[in-house]
Write an enzyme that holds these catalytic residues in place. Structure first.
Site, PDB file in Angstrom:
ATOM      1  N   ASP A   1      -9.576   3.148  -2.689  1.00 51.83           N
ATOM      2  CA  ASP A   1      -8.400   3.102  -3.056  1.00 51.83           C
ATOM      3  C   ASP A   1      -7.983   1.954  -4.144  1.00 51.83           C
ATOM      4  O   ASP A   1      -8.893   1.031  -4.100  1.00 51.83           O
ATOM      5  CB  ASP A   1      -7.264   2.821  -1.731  1.00 51.83           C
ATOM      6  CG  ASP A   1      -7.143   4.209  -1.050  1.00 51.83           C
ATOM      7  OD1 ASP A   1      -7.695   5.346  -1.709  1.00 51.83           O
ATOM      8  OD2 ASP A   1      -6.440   4.260   0.074  1.00 51.83           O
TER       9      ASP A   1
ATOM     10  N   LYS B   1      -4.148   5.723  -5.700  1.00 50.31           N
ATOM     11  CA  LYS B   1      -2.844   6.249  -6.112  1.00 50.31           C
ATOM     12  C   LYS B   1      -1.960   5.142  -6.478  1.00 50.31           C
ATOM     13  O   LYS B   1      -1.833   4.271  -5.827  1.00 50.31           O
ATOM     14  CB  LYS B   1      -2.374   7.183  -5.035  1.00 50.31           C
ATOM     15  CG  LYS B   1      -3.220   8.170  -4.537  1.00 50.31           C
ATOM     16  CD  LYS B   1      -2.365   8.970  -3.602  1.00 50.31           C
ATOM     17  CE  LYS B   1      -3.463   9.916  -2.840  1.00 50.31           C
ATOM     18  NZ  LYS B   1      -4.313   9.171  -1.778  1.00 50.31           N
TER      19      LYS B   1
ATOM     20  N   MET C   1       5.499  -0.107   1.324  1.00 49.23           N
ATOM     21  CA  MET C   1       5.886   0.631   0.217  1.00 49.23           C
ATOM     22  C   MET C   1       7.525   0.820  -0.226  1.00 49.23           C
ATOM     23  O   MET C   1       8.270   1.792  -0.401  1.00 49.23           O
ATOM     24  CB  MET C   1       5.361   2.281   0.317  1.00 49.23           C
ATOM     25  CG  MET C   1       4.025   2.169   0.413  1.00 49.23           C
ATOM     26  SD  MET C   1       3.425   3.813   1.010  1.00 49.23           S
ATOM     27  CE  MET C   1       3.455   3.625   2.703  1.00 49.23           C
TER      28      MET C   1
END
Ligand SMILES: C[S@@+](CC[C@H](N)C(=O)[O-])C[C@H]1O[C@@H](n2cnc3c(N)ncnc32)[C@H](O)[C@@H]1O
Length: 263
Positions: free
Chosen positions: A37, A59, A173
């Site tokens: 990642d 991502k 997030m």
């Protein structure tokens, strides 16, 4: 018949390679291929053998360079080629990491796989800052929530349940939504002056921290110009950071190198 490979879903921890488990370090060092990642630090990737293929599938918020279905298919096909695959994910693979979805697909395809837990960002960032997530008299529990919704749908959090000053709340997030989260919590009774610690690039040499009140964390985090992952620790336990702002219970790899250079 070709030998079947294996996939290890490995937690890379929050950034500092010293926070990897021994098992994770050993498996990375023996991988044929590392599928990683965006949040996996270069220092951790450096542990893979020079001959290992490194495949980035990261991502970024609102950008999905490699769709999840393609990542799943890639893992299956690498294992069918007989390779030892380390699927490296920031923090812990089972905390906001979609590790369980990948595990489902791999098991469905009959691929042998194993999970290696990692230090999740909440634990790494809190410990590095000297902030306990629970503390007798300040917080009797901790909750991890995401501030990001699938396909950017509106946030659907259990505001009444989360607005509990006796429980530490950690928001993953949440950089784009912390203002909305703070307002929602205050509207449901959380004290406006509750301390919040924002940690950016926690446990790496690029770490930055911001101390704020719940009612101004959105504005101040916006002004901070953070780049990279940000985590918010909300709750009375953050008052312990206010008393001892320089605390580093987990020493950063950079500090250790600096000390060694000066020894
Ligand atoms: C997709 S989630 C992955 C979480 C990961 N599986 C874990 O257990 O930590 C990414 C979020 O984790 C948090 N995060 C991960 N590493 C971080 C770090 N080093 N410093 C601050 N926040 C971090 C941020 O909130 C970031 O937006």
């Amino acid at each position: 018949m070709k030998r079947l490979g294996r996939v290890f879903l490995v937690g890379a921890g929050p950034g500092d390679p010293e926070l990897l488990t021994l098992r994770a370090a050993r498996l990375i060092g023996a991988a044929d291929v590392v599928v990683h990642d965006r949040l996996v630090s270069p220092e951790v990737l450096d542990l893979a053998p020079a001959t290992a293929r490194r495949i980035p599938v990261g991502k970024a918020p609102r950008r999905h360079p490699v769709p999840q279905e393609e990542i799943n298919a890639l893992l299956v096909s690498l294992a069918l080629d007989g390779l030892t695959v380390v699927r490296l994910k920031g923090g812990d693979p089972f905390v906001f990491g979609r590790g369980s979805e990948e595990l489902d697909v791999l098991r469905g395809a009959g691929i042998p796989c194993e999970i290696v837990p990692g230090v999740t960002a909440a634990q790494g960032c809190a410990a590095a800052a000297g902030v306990p997530l629970t503390h007798r008299g300040l917080a009797g529990g901790v909750r991890y929530v995401t501030g990001h919704c699938r396909s950017d749908l509106p946030l659907e959090l259990d505001w009444a349940g989360l607005a509990d000053p006796d429980t530490t709340l950690v928001v993953y997030m949440g950089a784009a939504s912390i203002d909305e989260i703070a307002s929602g919590l205050i509207a449901h009774g959380m004290p406006a002056d509750l301390p919040v610690l924002a940690v950016n690039n926690g446990t790496t040499p690029r770490e930055r921290r911001l101390l704020a009140r719940l009612d101004d964390v959105g504005r101040r985090a916006g002004q901070a110009g953070f780049s990279g992952p940000v985590l918010f620790i909300i709750g009375r336990v953050v008052s312990l950071y206010e008393q001892c702002p320089g605390a580093l219970l987990v020493r950063l790899a950079a500090d250790i190198e600096r000390e060694a250079a000066h020894a």
